[in-house]
Design an enzyme around this catalytic site. Structure first.
Site, PDB file in Angstrom:
ATOM      1  N   GLY A 136       0.924  -1.323  -0.295  1.00  0.00           N
ATOM      2  CA  GLY A 136       0.307  -0.415  -0.075  1.00  0.00           C
ATOM      3  C   GLY A 136       0.831   1.362   0.231  1.00  0.00           C
ATOM      4  O   GLY A 136       1.941   0.868   0.495  1.00  0.00           O
ATOM      5  N   SER A 137       0.475   2.026  -0.625  1.00  0.00           N
ATOM      6  CA  SER A 137       0.919   3.894  -0.006  1.00  0.00           C
ATOM      7  C   SER A 137       0.646   4.244   1.096  1.00  0.00           C
ATOM      8  O   SER A 137      -0.688   3.425   1.456  1.00  0.00           O
ATOM      9  CB  SER A 137      -0.156   4.292  -1.898  1.00  0.00           C
ATOM     10  OG  SER A 137       0.657   4.657  -2.985  1.00  0.00           O
ATOM     11  N   GLY A 138       1.678   5.144   1.258  1.00  0.00           N
ATOM     12  CA  GLY A 138       1.479   5.747   2.202  1.00  0.00           C
ATOM     13  C   GLY A 138       2.161   5.380   3.745  1.00  0.00           C
ATOM     14  O   GLY A 138       2.348   6.231   4.401  1.00  0.00           O
ATOM     15  N   HIS A 139       3.527   5.108   2.806  1.00  0.00           N
ATOM     16  CA  HIS A 139       4.868   4.320   3.608  1.00  0.00           C
ATOM     17  C   HIS A 139       5.741   5.189   2.799  1.00  0.00           C
ATOM     18  O   HIS A 139       7.210   4.637   3.565  1.00  0.00           O
ATOM     19  CB  HIS A 139       4.406   3.205   3.971  1.00  0.00           C
ATOM     20  CG  HIS A 139       3.396   2.617   4.493  1.00  0.00           C
ATOM     21  ND1 HIS A 139       2.577   2.466   5.616  1.00  0.00           N
ATOM     22  CD2 HIS A 139       2.622   1.451   4.044  1.00  0.00           C
ATOM     23  CE1 HIS A 139       1.509   1.769   5.862  1.00  0.00           C
ATOM     24  NE2 HIS A 139       1.423   0.357   4.527  1.00  0.00           N
ATOM     25  N   ASP A 197      -1.724  -8.340   0.779  1.00  0.00           N
ATOM     26  CA  ASP A 197      -0.781  -7.954   0.098  1.00  0.00           C
ATOM     27  C   ASP A 197      -0.462  -9.747  -0.104  1.00  0.00           C
ATOM     28  O   ASP A 197      -0.499 -10.140  -1.034  1.00  0.00           O
ATOM     29  CB  ASP A 197       0.047  -8.128   0.698  1.00  0.00           C
ATOM     30  CG  ASP A 197       0.481  -6.552   1.058  1.00  0.00           C
ATOM     31  OD1 ASP A 197      -0.100  -5.667  -0.181  1.00  0.00           O
ATOM     32  OD2 ASP A 197       0.201  -5.567   2.291  1.00  0.00           O
ATOM     33  N   HIS A 252      -0.141   0.671  10.002  1.00  0.00           N
ATOM     34  CA  HIS A 252      -1.775   0.909  10.041  1.00  0.00           C
ATOM     35  C   HIS A 252      -2.418   1.097  10.992  1.00  0.00           C
ATOM     36  O   HIS A 252      -4.008   1.986  10.721  1.00  0.00           O
ATOM     37  CB  HIS A 252      -2.123   0.287   8.677  1.00  0.00           C
ATOM     38  CG  HIS A 252      -1.156  -0.668   7.772  1.00  0.00           C
ATOM     39  ND1 HIS A 252      -0.330  -1.891   7.532  1.00  0.00           N
ATOM     40  CD2 HIS A 252      -1.419  -0.072   6.475  1.00  0.00           C
ATOM     41  CE1 HIS A 252       0.245  -2.055   6.738  1.00  0.00           C
ATOM     42  NE2 HIS A 252      -0.468  -0.654   5.570  1.00  0.00           N
TER      43      HIS A 252
END
Length: 332
Positions: free
Chosen positions: A56-59, A112, A219
């Protein structure tokens, strides 16, 4: 509660607009093979194992920032805190496959695992061998290593696997080194505030002022303990006590260290933590071979930090020292 403030245009397009910016900023390193499939311009080549990472994005800079020669060949990019669907992983693999097989690496999260497994099956149907190594470095997430989450230790684990692939080692060896690196990497973090997604601009959990959560996931997954915010040395000691006890490295051993910002924690505070980490390692007669301090695996604007140790041996030391040139990370 008022919405959080973000420098975005449209929350639903934030990831794709970020990718436009990333590609514009790093044209010498990255290209787009297909929607949500970021590929290294100079890494993939015939006869080389293709290392494809993702999540996921945001990391950021995890994952796409670690794409480049000597590290990952490609990254499949998901929505914020969401697994990429199978197709970007397939596209990334097809764009970088050099005839020696594909190794997928990503954190141990159910979405994932499901989507990358589907991607592996699709590649196998095309006659391309695809294997998977999950990262499981978060010691707070489970006593069972196989059930742990993959967090900031990704940077060391991916680095070792990428170096092995860059040296043109066969798939069996790249996979072995990736698993070896994962088994010797330990991370634990502390959250001081929540974060918010671009789509909602609402905090994703509640953490009252003056409190911290030890062991929280990237998260917002629950940690192992919530309590009053402690001084930096006390926080570092609690984390180091847990990591050193599990790592059980003998006196004289070497380690690589990462003190990582979860998003909004500044370098000043990270270096205060690192000072205590260095004291504890010296007291344990452990030698720091290399150290990283900064935002390497973030959680949007979450306040907090994590500490990672990799217990080095000669092989892992060589892999960490191997040159790499990525959009947001470089060695040598």
């Amino acid at each position: 509660m008022a919405p959080t403030q973000k420098l975005i245009n449209d929350g639903n397009r934030a990831v794709d607009e970020m990718l436009v910016g990333v590609l514009a900023a790093h044209p010498n390193h990255l290209t787009l093979a297909a929607p949500r499939a970021i590929v290294a311009k100079h890494g993939p080549r015939p006869g080389k194992v293709a290392l494809v990472i993702g999540g996921g994005s945001g990391h950021e800079p995890t994952f796409l920032g670690f794409v480049g020669k000597g590290l990952a060949d490609a990254a499949a990019v998901g929505n914020v805190f969401a697994s990429p669907p199978p197709q970007p992983a397939v596209d990334a693999a097809l764009a970088t496959h050099g005839g020696a097989g594909v190794l997928f690496m990503y954190g141990n999260y159910a979405g994932d695992v499901m989507n990358f497994d589907m991607a592996s099956e699709l590649l196998e149907m095309e006659g391309i061998e695809a294997r998977t190594v999950l990262t499981t470095d978060d010691i707070a997430s489970s006593p069972d290593r196989t059930k742990r989450r993959g967090v900031a230790g990704n940077v060391f684990i991916f680095k070792a696997a990428g170096a092995a692939a860059d040296q043109m080692l066969p798939l069996d060896e790249v996979e072995r080194i990736a698993r070896h690196a994962n088994a010797r990497t330990y991370t634990m973090g502390v959250a001081l505030s929540a974060c918010s997604l671009p789509q909602t601009r609402r905090l994703n959990f509640d953490l009252p002022a003056g409190e911290m959560e030890i062991g929280m996931g990237i998260h917002g997954e629950p940690g192992i303990r919530r309590g009053s915010l402690k001084p930096a040395n006390d926080v570092a000691d609690e984390i180091m006590d847990a990591i050193l006890a599990e790592m059980a490295a003998p006196a004289g051993a070497k380690v690589a260290v990462l003190v990582n910002s979860l998003g909004s924690t500044p370098l000043m505070e990270l270096y205060i933590l690192y000072a205590r980490v260095a004291e504890r390692l010296a007291a344990a007669d452990l030698t720091v071979h290399s150290a990283l301090v900064g935002p390497y695996c973030t959680s949007m604007e979450m306040a907090g930090a994590s500490i990672t140790l990799m217990h080095l041996d000669d092989e892992l030391t060589q892999m960490l020292d191997h040159p790499c040139d990525c959009a947001m990370f470089r060695v040598g």
